[in-house]
Design an enzyme around this catalytic site. Structure first.
Site, mmCIF file in Angstrom:
data_model
loop_
_atom_site.group_PDB
_atom_site.id
_atom_site.type_symbol
_atom_site.label_atom_id
_atom_site.label_comp_id
_atom_site.label_asym_id
_atom_site.label_seq_id
_atom_site.Cartn_x
_atom_site.Cartn_y
_atom_site.Cartn_z
ATOM 1 N N HIS A 174 14.828 -5.444 -15.457
ATOM 2 C CA HIS A 174 15.665 -5.903 -14.512
ATOM 3 C C HIS A 174 17.054 -4.994 -14.809
ATOM 4 C CE1 HIS A 174 18.943 -8.815 -13.537
ATOM 5 N NE2 HIS A 174 18.209 -9.551 -12.849
ATOM 6 N N ASP A 188 13.352 -9.487 -23.142
ATOM 7 C CA ASP A 188 14.026 -10.126 -22.149
ATOM 8 C C ASP A 188 13.244 -11.067 -21.460
ATOM 9 O OD1 ASP A 188 15.340 -9.167 -18.752
ATOM 10 O OD2 ASP A 188 14.864 -11.007 -19.625
ATOM 11 N N GLN A 208 12.490 -14.760 -17.768
ATOM 12 C CA GLN A 208 11.320 -15.382 -16.912
ATOM 13 C C GLN A 208 10.180 -15.806 -17.703
ATOM 14 O OE1 GLN A 208 11.676 -15.973 -13.699
ATOM 15 N NE2 GLN A 208 13.499 -14.479 -13.151
ATOM 16 N N LYS A 240 17.871 -20.836 -15.535
ATOM 17 C CA LYS A 240 16.406 -20.644 -14.871
ATOM 18 C C LYS A 240 15.648 -21.874 -15.688
ATOM 19 C CE LYS A 240 17.158 -15.393 -14.539
ATOM 20 N NZ LYS A 240 17.402 -15.615 -13.105
ATOM 21 N N CYS A 285 17.112 -7.281 -8.395
ATOM 22 C CA CYS A 285 17.729 -6.397 -9.572
ATOM 23 C C CYS A 285 16.884 -5.470 -10.221
ATOM 24 C CB CYS A 285 18.548 -7.491 -10.567
ATOM 25 S SG CYS A 285 19.928 -8.442 -9.767
HETATM 26 C C1 LIG Z 1 14.014 -10.769 -15.863
HETATM 27 C C2 LIG Z 1 15.351 -10.862 -15.784
HETATM 28 N N1 LIG Z 1 16.277 -10.348 -16.888
HETATM 29 C C3 LIG Z 1 17.492 -10.836 -16.610
HETATM 30 C C4 LIG Z 1 18.083 -11.482 -15.631
HETATM 31 C C5 LIG Z 1 19.597 -11.791 -15.761
HETATM 32 O O1 LIG Z 1 19.844 -13.349 -15.756
HETATM 33 P P1 LIG Z 1 21.283 -13.731 -15.798
HETATM 34 O O2 LIG Z 1 22.136 -12.895 -16.469
HETATM 35 O O3 LIG Z 1 21.219 -15.192 -15.871
HETATM 36 O O4 LIG Z 1 21.699 -13.515 -14.112
HETATM 37 C C6 LIG Z 1 17.088 -11.947 -14.644
HETATM 38 C C7 LIG Z 1 17.601 -13.065 -13.628
HETATM 39 N N2 LIG Z 1 17.086 -12.847 -12.339
HETATM 40 C C8 LIG Z 1 17.084 -12.996 -11.091
HETATM 41 C C9 LIG Z 1 18.622 -13.445 -10.783
HETATM 42 O O5 LIG Z 1 18.365 -13.669 -9.336
HETATM 43 N N3 LIG Z 1 17.162 -13.417 -9.052
HETATM 44 C C10 LIG Z 1 16.566 -13.028 -10.081
HETATM 45 O O6 LIG Z 1 15.509 -12.376 -10.055
HETATM 46 C C11 LIG Z 1 15.884 -11.852 -14.704
HETATM 47 O O7 LIG Z 1 14.961 -12.265 -13.928
#
Ligand SMILES: Cc1ncc(COP(=O)(O)O)c(CNc2co[nH]c2=O)c1O
Length: 420
Positions: free
Chosen positions: A136, A213, A216, A239, A378
């Site tokens: 990501h 990371d 998910q 999430k 992303c």
């Molecule tokens: C694998 C992964 N890493 C990092 C992040 C970043 O998380 P955040 O800092 O809370 O935004 C996301 C968010 N993924 C997504 C956010 O919107 N659609 C997505 O797939 C993610 O899916």
């Protein structure tokens, strides 16, 4: 039959009863909303149960106060609740204690904290950082830019045609110049579940740290950071039935102890003179200024909610749904799903329908009440590697049903007829 009581769970999420289709400039339900919502965008953010909303409201209504500094009663109540939230997160992910749990704003900030507080100070031109092609942007862009600032070589483990990591290539890239391996646990685009324990061993064999990371994975399956032997691990509250505005950085205590702070200011100091300052104990050293108090308390409630249902059962529920979605969508040969087969992936499918751009597909299924994501999620370099500009993505959670997937599949068929 499901491993969890989906009907009872859905009662905890009033938003799932919403109808949509009316005026989007006015937030919330409006009288011209007429289409039942089918929420399948959980990879972007999950919905929030009443239990978590009530925890936030209860905090602001009955014991809102700043923490750590006040002596007065409310401040002590808020401080105890905020500190207990760190203990609860530590227990949930198998950390040793609150010293290894830093509250940030989100996964992205957790990645940046380590990249700046450790990477900027420890990396140089003779070092390398190893990522994967499926990272990501939260980790990919972060380490890429730290590589530019420090001269460290940033390498990417290949993804094979089934969307799995090429572990032979991993063993080729990770060598004695490697100081950090940063890998996504479950890909938010491919659904691939990476062998993070094996990658941790590979990193440690070469004296490197591993950053996992878990954005998910933590919301969707049991995770034990000590089983994995991760040096750092990050995820987001929004999430996993929690609020936006809180992320977690797990770090091994001995590593965090050695690291310089990332943000300076109040709360994170012990003693300040005009000449210098000393730092608070862990984890407070990394939580500068007024912290995410309400969010931390709400994340505690979210973890209690999920744990009460059971992470193994939630994982099994999602596995049922994703396998069904995979089979129903690929029953047509004009649908391509990226990543491993339906019986070996996390609870999401990114796909394309021949002849229909993902944005058009997402817009059409939205007319049928279905919320999915369209774009690059992303992971632009991964989409370049896949040879597609964008994909549509359906991602599932504990409150979704097979019937909702049927609505998605029927809506995709409407798009097929429309563009066919
Ligand atoms: C694998 C992964 N890493 C990092 C992040 C970043 O998380 P955040 O800092 O809370 O935004 C996301 C968010 N993924 C997504 C956010 O919107 N659609 C997505 O797939 C993610 O899916």
């Amino acid at each position: 039959s499901y491993p969890i009581d989906v009907d009872a769970i859905r009662e905890d999420f009033p938003i799932l009863q919403r109808k949509i289709g009316g005026d989007v400039t006015v937030p919330g339900p409006s009288e011209d909303d007429d289409t039942p919502l089918v929420y399948l965008d959980n990879g972007a953010t999950s919905q929030t149960p009443d239990q978590v909303v009530d925890a936030i409201a209860d905090y602001y209504r009955t014991y809102n106060s700043n923490v750590h500094r006040g002596i007065h009663h409310l401040s002590q109540e808020a401080s105890v609740a905020y500190e207990n939230a760190h203990d609860r997160v530590a227990e949930f992910i198998g950390a040793n204690g609150r010293e290894e749990v830093v509250f940030t704003k989100n996964t992205t900030e957790s990645e940046n904290l380590v990249a700046y507080a450790w990477g900027l100070n420890e990396l140089g031109p003779e070092d390398s950082v190893v990522l994967t092609q499926m990272e990501h942007h939260a980790s990919l862009v972060t380490w890429q830019q730290i590589g530019k600032k420090t001269g460290a070589d940033v390498r990417f483990i290949r993804v094979d045609e089934e969307g799995r990591l090429d572990m032979d290539h991993a063993r080729e890239l990770v060598d004695d110049s490697t100081k950090m391996v940063s890998v996504v646990h479950v890909s938010n685009t491919l659904g691939t579940v990476n062998p993070v324990s094996e990658l941790a061993d590979l990193a440690h064999d070469h004296g490197a740290y591993i950053f996992v990371d878990g954005a998910q994975s933590v919301p969707n399956r049991p995770v034990d950071v000590q089983d994995i032997d991760a040096d750092f691990f990050a995820f987001s509250g929004h999430k996993m039935c929690g609020p936006t505005g809180i992320g977690v950085l797990y770090g091994k205590e001995e590593i965090l102890e050695e690291m310089e702070p990332y943000l300076y200011g109040g709360e994170m100091i012990r003693r300040v003179s005009y000449d210098d300052a000393s730092w608070e104990d862990l984890p407070w050293k990394f939580e500068a200024g007024t912290p995410v108090i309400a969010q931390g308390i709400a994340l505690h409630a979210a973890i209690d909610y999920l744990d009460d249902i059971g992470m193994e059962k939630i994982q099994r529920h999602e596995e049922q749904l994703v396998e069904y979605a995979y089979d129903e969508l690929t029953a047509f040969d004009d649908v391509e799903i990226y990543g491993p087969p339906g019986d070996d992936r996390g609870g999401l499918v990114a796909f394309n329908l021949d002849g229909v751009h993902a944005h058009d597909l997402s817009s059409i299924v939205n007319d049928y009440g279905v919320a999915i994501r369209a774009g690059d999620h992303c992971t632009q370099p991964l989409h370049d590697t896949l040879g597609v500009a964008a994909s549509a993505r359906a991602s599932f959670y504990l409150y979704n049903t097979h019937e909702e997937i049927d609505v998605l599949v029927d809506a995709v068929d409407e798009a097929r007829q429309l563009f066919g």
